[in-house]
Design an enzyme around this catalytic site. Structure first.
Site, PDB file in Angstrom:
ATOM      1  CG  HIS A  60      -1.666   1.301   1.386  1.00 19.46           C
ATOM      2  ND1 HIS A  60      -2.656   1.691   0.518  1.00 19.46           N
ATOM      3  CD2 HIS A  60      -1.553   2.302   2.305  1.00 19.46           C
ATOM      4  CE1 HIS A  60      -3.128   2.863   0.884  1.00 19.46           C
ATOM      5  NE2 HIS A  60      -2.475   3.263   1.963  1.00 19.46           N
ATOM      6  CG  HIS A 116      -7.842   2.697  -5.404  1.00 13.19           C
ATOM      7  ND1 HIS A 116      -8.218   2.165  -4.177  1.00 13.19           N
ATOM      8  CD2 HIS A 116      -6.498   2.482  -5.499  1.00 13.19           C
ATOM      9  CE1 HIS A 116      -7.151   1.681  -3.560  1.00 13.19           C
ATOM     10  NE2 HIS A 116      -6.094   1.857  -4.342  1.00 13.19           N
TER      11      HIS A 116
END
Length: 273
Positions: A60, A116
Site C-alpha cells: 500500500h 480504485h
C-alpha cells in the site's frame, strides 16, 4: 509449500475512509495496526494449512506500512518502492505454490469500499484487452505468467462477488459489507482475523488449482485518467498512444511491462499536483 502474500489496506475490516490509509492522519496508525493483524492471521492460517515458507509484500502507498517488529517472525517481508513488480515484488525470485491478496478492494469505476486501481487520484479506469481490471486482476494475471494461482483474497462483499465471478476456485474472506465508497459495516478485528486465518488454511490445503488470468498476451492497455494533463504527460512516453482527451493506450507482451508502466504513470501523476 511456498505462499506469497500481497498486503493492501483498503480492504481491511474497520477501514473505510481515505484518511485512514494515509500516513500523517490520526487514524492511520490504527488502520496499519488492523492491516498487520489481518496479514498475521493470513500468515498463521497458511502455516496451519501446511505452508513451509511465506513471503509478504507490503503493497500500500509507499509500501512501508507493516512494522517489522509486529509481524509474524516466520514470514519474510518485502517493503519499499520503486519495485519492478510493485505489489507482488519477490514473486519472481522463486517458484511459489500460490498467492494471497489480503486487504484488497474493487476496481476503479466499480462499486465498493475505497474502490480504485493503483492510483485513485490519477486513474479513473484501467482496461486490458477490453476488460475492466482491478489490482487483484492485474496481479493475478502477472502471477499466472509465473504459474502461480490466486488462492485467497480478502476484502468487502463487492470484491467477493467479483472474485466469485472471475476466480471461482479462489477462497474468499469477506470482512466487511460496503455501504458506500467511504462507509462499511465491518467484522470486529478479532472476527476478521479468525475469518482470514481459517480461509488461508483452507486455501493452502486445497492448493491444486491452475493459475487463472482474465486476459492473455498480447496485452492492450487502455487507461482513462482523471485529468487531461495526465494524458498529455503519459503520451510523452515512447509507445504510449493518445486516444482522446483522457485516454491513453499501450501494447505489451507481458504483465511485467504493464505493471512497470502503470507504476511509472502513478509516479508521474505526482509531478502534476
Amino acid at each position: 509449500m511456498k505462499i506469497f502474500i500481497s498486503a493492501d489496506i483498503e480492504g481491511v475490516a474497520g477501514v473505510m475512509r481515505p484518511e485512514q490509509c494515509s500516513p500523517g492522519h490520526a487514524e492511520y496508525q490504527m488502520a496499519r495496526g488492523l492491516m498487520e493483524q489481518e496479514v498475521n492471521a493470513a500468515i498463521d492460517g497458511a502455516f496451519r494449512g501446511g505452508a513451509t515458507e511465506v513471503v509478504v509484500a507490503d503493497s500500500h502507498a509507499q509500501m512501508t506500512n507493516l512494522r517489522a517488529e509486529n509481524m509474524d517472525p516466520r514470514a519474510r517481508l518485502v517493503q519499499g518502492k520503486p519495485r519492478t513488480f510493485s505489489m507482488i515484488e519477490g514473486l519472481e525470485q522463486q517458484h511459489f505454490d500460490g498467492i494471497m491478496c489480503i486487504g484488497f478492494h474493487t476496481a476503479a469505476g466499480e462499486k465498493g469500499v475505497l474502490a480504485h486501481t493503483i492510483n485513485s487520484r490519477a486513474f479513473w479506469r484501467v482496461m486490458i484487452n477490453g476488460q475492466v481490471m482491478g489490482e487483484v486482476d492485474i496481479y493475478a494475471a502477472a502471477a499466472a505468467e509465473l504459474n502461480t494461482p490466486l488462492l485467497l483474497a480478502s476484502g468487502d462483499d463487492h470484491l467477493q462477488r467479483w472474485i466469485s465471478e472471475y476466480y471461482p476456485q479462489t477462497v474468499y474472506a469477506c470482512v466487511k459489507r460496503a455501504i458506500a465508497n467511504t462507509a462499511a459495516e465491518s467484522l470486529s478485528p478479532a472476527a476478521a482475523r479468525e475469518c482470514i486465518s481459517a480461509a488461508a488454511g483452507q486455501a493452502v490445503r486445497q492448493c491444486s488449482q491452475a493459475a487463472v488470468s482474465r486476459v492473455a498476451a498480447p496485452y492492450r492497455l487502455e487507461l482513462n485518467v482523471t485529468r487531461p494533463v495526465l494524458a498529455d504527460v503519459y503520451s510523452l512516453i515512447p509507445g504510449v498512444i493518445r486516444e482522446d482527451g483522457v485516454t491513453v493506450s499501450y501494447q505489451a507482451t507481458s504483465m511485467k511491462q504493464l505493471i512497470s508502466l502503470l507504476s511509472t504513470f502513478s509516479y508521474l501523476a505526482a509531478t502534476q499536483g
